[in-house]
Design an enzyme around this catalytic site. Structure first.
Site, PDB file in Angstrom:
ATOM      1  N   ASP A   1       5.550  -2.559  -4.352  1.00 42.47           N
ATOM      2  CA  ASP A   1       5.314  -3.343  -3.120  1.00 42.47           C
ATOM      3  C   ASP A   1       5.161  -4.835  -3.367  1.00 42.47           C
ATOM      4  O   ASP A   1       5.323  -5.627  -2.442  1.00 42.47           O
ATOM      5  CB  ASP A   1       4.138  -2.784  -2.288  1.00 42.47           C
ATOM      6  CG  ASP A   1       2.787  -2.936  -2.929  1.00 42.47           C
ATOM      7  OD1 ASP A   1       2.706  -3.165  -4.156  1.00 42.47           O
ATOM      8  OD2 ASP A   1       1.778  -2.825  -2.198  1.00 42.47           O
TER       9      ASP A   1
ATOM     10  N   SER B   1     -10.057   2.447   0.153  1.00 40.21           N
ATOM     11  CA  SER B   1     -11.237   2.202   0.980  1.00 40.21           C
ATOM     12  C   SER B   1     -11.301   0.721   1.357  1.00 40.21           C
ATOM     13  O   SER B   1     -11.747   0.388   2.458  1.00 40.21           O
ATOM     14  CB  SER B   1     -12.515   2.650   0.276  1.00 40.21           C
ATOM     15  OG  SER B   1     -12.599   2.064  -0.986  1.00 40.21           O
TER      16      SER B   1
ATOM     17  N   GLU C   1      -7.641  -9.901   1.253  1.00 37.38           N
ATOM     18  CA  GLU C   1      -7.897  -9.281  -0.063  1.00 37.38           C
ATOM     19  C   GLU C   1      -7.415 -10.195  -1.198  1.00 37.38           C
ATOM     20  O   GLU C   1      -8.084 -10.349  -2.211  1.00 37.38           O
ATOM     21  CB  GLU C   1      -7.213  -7.914  -0.128  1.00 37.38           C
ATOM     22  CG  GLU C   1      -7.429  -7.240  -1.446  1.00 37.38           C
ATOM     23  CD  GLU C   1      -7.837  -5.786  -1.355  1.00 37.38           C
ATOM     24  OE1 GLU C   1      -7.977  -5.248  -0.242  1.00 37.38           O
ATOM     25  OE2 GLU C   1      -8.020  -5.186  -2.424  1.00 37.38           O
TER      26      GLU C   1
ATOM     27  N   ASP D   1      -0.960  -0.872   1.163  1.00 35.06           N
ATOM     28  CA  ASP D   1      -2.167  -0.186   1.633  1.00 35.06           C
ATOM     29  C   ASP D   1      -2.484  -0.566   3.078  1.00 35.06           C
ATOM     30  O   ASP D   1      -2.710   0.298   3.935  1.00 35.06           O
ATOM     31  CB  ASP D   1      -3.367  -0.534   0.741  1.00 35.06           C
ATOM     32  CG  ASP D   1      -3.105  -0.185  -0.710  1.00 35.06           C
ATOM     33  OD1 ASP D   1      -2.127   0.533  -0.974  1.00 35.06           O
ATOM     34  OD2 ASP D   1      -3.864  -0.648  -1.576  1.00 35.06           O
TER      35      ASP D   1
ATOM     36  N   GLY E   1     -13.778   4.169  -5.363  1.00 34.46           N
ATOM     37  CA  GLY E   1     -13.118   4.012  -6.661  1.00 34.46           C
ATOM     38  C   GLY E   1     -12.038   5.044  -6.904  1.00 34.46           C
ATOM     39  O   GLY E   1     -11.564   5.207  -8.022  1.00 34.46           O
ATOM     40  N   ALA E   2     -11.628   5.764  -5.854  1.00 37.91           N
ATOM     41  CA  ALA E   2     -10.646   6.833  -6.051  1.00 37.91           C
ATOM     42  C   ALA E   2      -9.222   6.325  -5.874  1.00 37.91           C
ATOM     43  O   ALA E   2      -8.266   7.056  -6.061  1.00 37.91           O
ATOM     44  CB  ALA E   2     -10.917   7.969  -5.057  1.00 37.91           C
ATOM     45  N   GLY E   3      -9.075   5.063  -5.488  1.00 42.60           N
ATOM     46  CA  GLY E   3      -7.730   4.518  -5.286  1.00 42.60           C
ATOM     47  C   GLY E   3      -7.099   5.026  -4.003  1.00 42.60           C
ATOM     48  O   GLY E   3      -5.881   5.109  -3.891  1.00 42.60           O
ATOM     49  N   LEU E   4      -7.929   5.387  -3.013  1.00 43.06           N
ATOM     50  CA  LEU E   4      -7.383   5.853  -1.730  1.00 43.06           C
ATOM     51  C   LEU E   4      -7.558   4.776  -0.656  1.00 43.06           C
ATOM     52  O   LEU E   4      -7.605   5.062   0.533  1.00 43.06           O
ATOM     53  CB  LEU E   4      -8.052   7.171  -1.316  1.00 43.06           C
ATOM     54  CG  LEU E   4      -7.876   8.326  -2.318  1.00 43.06           C
ATOM     55  CD1 LEU E   4      -8.662   9.565  -1.882  1.00 43.06           C
ATOM     56  CD2 LEU E   4      -6.394   8.692  -2.487  1.00 43.06           C
TER      57      LEU E   4
ATOM     58  N   GLU F   1       5.519   3.492  -6.478  1.00 39.17           N
ATOM     59  CA  GLU F   1       4.305   2.856  -7.010  1.00 39.17           C
ATOM     60  C   GLU F   1       4.645   1.572  -7.758  1.00 39.17           C
ATOM     61  O   GLU F   1       5.601   1.534  -8.542  1.00 39.17           O
ATOM     62  CB  GLU F   1       3.614   3.847  -7.949  1.00 39.17           C
ATOM     63  CG  GLU F   1       2.130   3.904  -7.784  1.00 39.17           C
ATOM     64  CD  GLU F   1       1.697   4.393  -6.411  1.00 39.17           C
ATOM     65  OE1 GLU F   1       1.375   3.539  -5.557  1.00 39.17           O
ATOM     66  OE2 GLU F   1       1.678   5.611  -6.190  1.00 39.17           O
TER      67      GLU F   1
HETATM   68  C1  GLA Z   1      -2.753  -0.765  -5.286  1.00 38.57           C
HETATM   69  C2  GLA Z   1      -2.367  -1.983  -4.455  1.00 38.57           C
HETATM   70  C3  GLA Z   1      -1.053  -1.743  -3.704  1.00 38.57           C
HETATM   71  C4  GLA Z   1       0.030  -1.229  -4.641  1.00 38.57           C
HETATM   72  C5  GLA Z   1      -0.478  -0.069  -5.507  1.00 38.57           C
HETATM   73  C6  GLA Z   1       0.511   0.357  -6.567  1.00 38.57           C
HETATM   74  O1  GLA Z   1      -3.071   0.298  -4.438  1.00 38.57           O
HETATM   75  O2  GLA Z   1      -3.379  -2.300  -3.539  1.00 38.57           O
HETATM   76  O3  GLA Z   1      -0.650  -2.922  -3.052  1.00 38.57           O
HETATM   77  O4  GLA Z   1       0.542  -2.262  -5.435  1.00 38.57           O
HETATM   78  O5  GLA Z   1      -1.700  -0.398  -6.163  1.00 38.57           O
HETATM   79  O6  GLA Z   1       1.644   0.901  -5.987  1.00 38.57           O
END
Ligand code: GLA
Length: 390
Positions: free
Chosen positions: A38, A129, A162, A174, A124-127, A35
């Site tokens: 990237d 979308s 993005e 992502d 908004g779940a950080g998956l 995490e």
């Molecule tokens: C978000 C960003 C990714 C990455 C993560 C953290 O999801 O879109 O590029 O930096 O946070 O690992």
């Protein structure tokens, strides 16, 4: 809504036509480990989910594009000569950002088009979308207009969409996971070179459980960009004495220990330490997964979360509570936040027979401590973005 219902909805909105309706799907993603590495040229290990975004699309002979989604009311029809303008904070900026990037590569829409999106990823779940909408649009337009870009080019242009159009300075993880994911595999990616390897995820009698804090993430973007800047500053300090580390991601930990005093600010030192130790953990976790050592994999997940909590400081009460409550349970091998942090989801590796207890116990204790109702998804690992039959 299944694909037949979606097709009916499409003709209900846009009417009948001789042109064919094409259908595409792009998943969301969950990151298993790696995490905030990237954008530092480090390693990541995400997988594509069974949740994702459908897109039905048809060319039309008008000089505009129409964008609709089953999720929001905003559904503009935009003349082709105005499609490169941003629409406030609206969802259409994701597909428009893709069209803008295609244009920069000289891949212009030759005709108008009608698009209907439908997503199953919790917002908004950080998956991811957003990466899912970007990639489904990129793969679909590349196909129906025969632009001929490779999947890696589509991944890169989605990231640029993005960064430049939407204004979120994300790394490439992502979009890469959403594009390259494979059923029952994780993607071990070197974000510096884009070399990658598909790693079989054999969980035997275990499951991955995603737990959603359901915390509204307000400051995510600004805090995220702040962490990026901190990493850049830490690298600058390390390079002060003529050294030329290309990025934080690839610095060996032993080497870092020798030079870390060059970073005068202890906070910046912690940020760099997270990135450098996390990178080692991704390599170790990938080896553990390859050799079926789930105990070690779980331990590394725990260490990753602790580093994100103490050194990188992107967790917060809700993610920490979910993780702490998960780790108290018998049958939980590891639990960590996934994605950008500050809210969003955790991912936990759990013995299959402990799944029900996990959901009820963690759910109850988390709610008692935070006042928020969490949600749980026992997820399957699926393929990346593709054309589908309808
Ligand atoms: C978000 C960003 C990714 C990455 C993560 C953290 O999801 O879109 O590029 O930096 O946070 O690992």
């Amino acid at each position: 809504m299944d694909t037949t219902e979606l097709k009916n909805k499409f003709t209900e909105i846009y009417g009948e036509s001789k042109e064919q309706i094409h259908a595409f799907f792009a998943p969301g993603r969950v990151n298993l480990i790696g995490e905030h590495t990237d954008y530092n040229g480090g390693y990541v290990l995400p997988c594509a989910l069974d949740y994702g975004t459908y897109l039905l699309v048809r060319k039309c002979d008008k000089k505009h594009i129409s964008l609709t989604t089953t999720e929001f009311e905003y559904a503009p029809t935009i003349p082709l000569d105005l499609i490169h303008e941003k629409h406030g904070q609206e969802w259409v900026n994701y597909p428009l950002g893709i069209i803008d990037q295609f244009r920069k590569l000289n891949s212009q829409l030759q005709t108008g088009a009608e698009l209907l999106f439908s997503g199953t990823i919790p917002h908004g779940a950080g998956l991811s979308s957003s990466a899912s909408i970007e990639m489904v649009t990129a793969v679909a337009l590349n196909d129906i207009f025969s632009f001929g870009h490779s999947l890696v080019e589509l991944i890169q242009l989605s990231q640029r969409a993005e960064n430049d159009f939407v204004g979120m300075n994300c790394g490439i993880m992502d979009q890469f996971a959403v594009g390259m994911g494979r059923e029952n595999h994780a993607v071990f990616l070197d974000t510096d070179t884009l070399d990658y390897e598909l790693v079989p995820v054999k969980l035997k009698d275990h499951k991955l459980i995603i737990s959603n804090t359901n915390k509204q993430r307000k400051l995510t973007d600004s805090k995220y960009n702040e962490r990026r800047t901190e990493c850049e500053q830490a690298l600058e300090h390390l390079n002060k004495e003529g050294q030329a580390f290309k990025n934080l991601g690839k610095i060996e930990y032993t080497q870092f220990q020798k030079v870390q005093e060059r970073i005068p600010d202890p906070v910046l030192q912690k940020r760099a330490r997270h990135v450098i130790t996390e990178d080692k953990r991704v390599i170790a976790a990938t080896q553990a997964l390859n050799s079926g050592d789930l105990e070690t994999f779980g331990r590394l997940m725990n260490e990753s979360h602790d580093s994100l909590r103490d050194d990188y400081e992107v967790t917060g009460k809700e993610l920490d509570t979910l993780v702490d409550e998960a780790r108290k349970l018998e049958g939980v091998l590891g639990s960590r936040m996934t994605g950008a942090g500050f809210g969003g989801c955790t991912v936990s590796l759990v013995r299959a027979e402990a799944t029900e207890a996990f959901i009820s116990q963690v759910g109850k204790n988390y709610e008692a401590k935070t006042g928020l109702k969490p949600e749980f998804y026992t997820t399957l690992i699926r393929d990346g973005a593709k054309k589908i039959n309808i």
